[in-house]
Design a protein around this motif. Structure first.
Motif: not given
Length: 314
Positions: A72-98
């Motif tokens: 948790p809290g280990s990332l200062d920035a995250v660049v998301i390059l999954t497919k567009a249809y995966d954005l919401s799930a991908a964002a939720r998965s990485v949110a605790p780390a930001l």
């Protein structure tokens, strides 16, 4: 503002290229995947990058098999390059780390991404953008990059689609990417660049219907005419969204890109041929929906989308 530790979420060709270039330039970066064979190969042997000039290079990369594995809290920035249809799930998965003061950037293709990103991170911590970086997986632990990307000529823009909140939170990511050989800039209103890329991307559904390379489509009068008609429809629909594209300037740029691409399949066409889900709904599909809502004729989009639908493409 320094970018700090950067997560690249999405371990396909594009995400791997961003991570490789950042790591090679000395940035603190982690490639975040989904436990794929590619991710395991990169963790074991590093990532091999194959440029068109035939001079491959390899870089060691820190890898996280899954976003949920990050502290948790280990990332200062995250660049998301999954497919567009995966954005919401991908964002939720990485949110605790930001970190609370961190920034999430979506560089995916299509429309409607800003609202989905804001829903997870809040508008004050999210940016959207577009990139011309070109890369593709060539097997576990190996990617190829386009000539422009290898030469440091692939541009990336990030900013807001709505209210501009200032570029301070973008500064670290912009600086890191530029230093890594991915020239980048913050645009308070990035919508024009996103629509410009949508106009360029009309080649994707055309090539997908025909199952042809960009060079093959572009070599025929009929192919060029079909692409131009879809292009003009994108320009007309963009105007309803307060985005005014210079049609001849944008078409000259698109023509140059198509001519330089040659005998390569678009990523959408490759997805279609391999039976994978596409980003059609957030690209040509979104243009078609907005056009119909706004009363703008989009007949060529309609026909091409119907043909793809008949092939089972969504």
């Amino acid at each position: 503002m320094k970018a700090g530790r950067i997560g690249i979420l999405g371990a396909g060709g594009m995400g791997s290229a961003f991570a490789a270039l950042l790591a090679r330039s000395g940035h603190d970066v982690v490639l975040i995947g989904r436990g794929s064979e590619h991710v395991r190969a990169v963790a074991a042997r590093g990532l091999a990058v194959l440029p068109p000039d035939g001079r491959p290079w390899t870089v060691a990369l820190d890898v996280s098999p899954h976003a949920e594995d990050l502290p948790p809290g280990s990332l200062d920035a995250v660049v998301i390059l999954t497919k567009a249809y995966d954005l919401s799930a991908a964002a939720r998965s990485v949110a605790p780390a930001l970190t609370p003061g961190g920034v999430a950037v979506s560089l995916q293709n299509g429309l409607g991404l800003a609202a989905r990103l804001d829903a997870v991170f809040g508008g004050e911590r999210s940016l959207v953008g577009t990139t011309t970086v070109g890369a593709a997986l060539q097997g576990p632990g190996r990617i190829s990059v386009s000539g422009a990307t290898a030469a440091g000529e692939s541009f990336t823009y990030l900013g807001e689609m709505g209210e501009a909140r200032g570029g301070a939170r973008a500064a670290g990511v912009v600086a890191a990417l530029s230093a890594a050989g991915i020239p980048s800039a913050y645009l308070p209103q990035v919508g024009e660049e996103i629509w410009r890329k949508l106009a360029l991307a009309v080649m994707s559904p055309v090539s997908s219907v025909l199952r042809l390379t960009v060079g093959q489509v572009w070599a025929s009068d009929e192919g060029r005419s079909l692409v131009r008609r879809m292009f003009d429809e994108v320009v007309a629909v963009a105007l309803t969204q307060q985005v005014r594209l210079d049609p001849e300037r944008a078409w000259a740029h698109a023509s140059q890109v198509f001519e330089g691409t040659g005998e390569h399949y678009t990523s959408m066409c490759a997805d279609v041929m391999n039976g994978r889900r596409t980003e059609l709904s957030s690209m040509a599909g979104a243009v078609h929906r907005i056009g119909r809502e706004q009363g703008v004729p989009v007949p060529t989009h309609g026909v091409v989308l119907e043909m793809l639908g008949a092939l089972g493409v969504r």
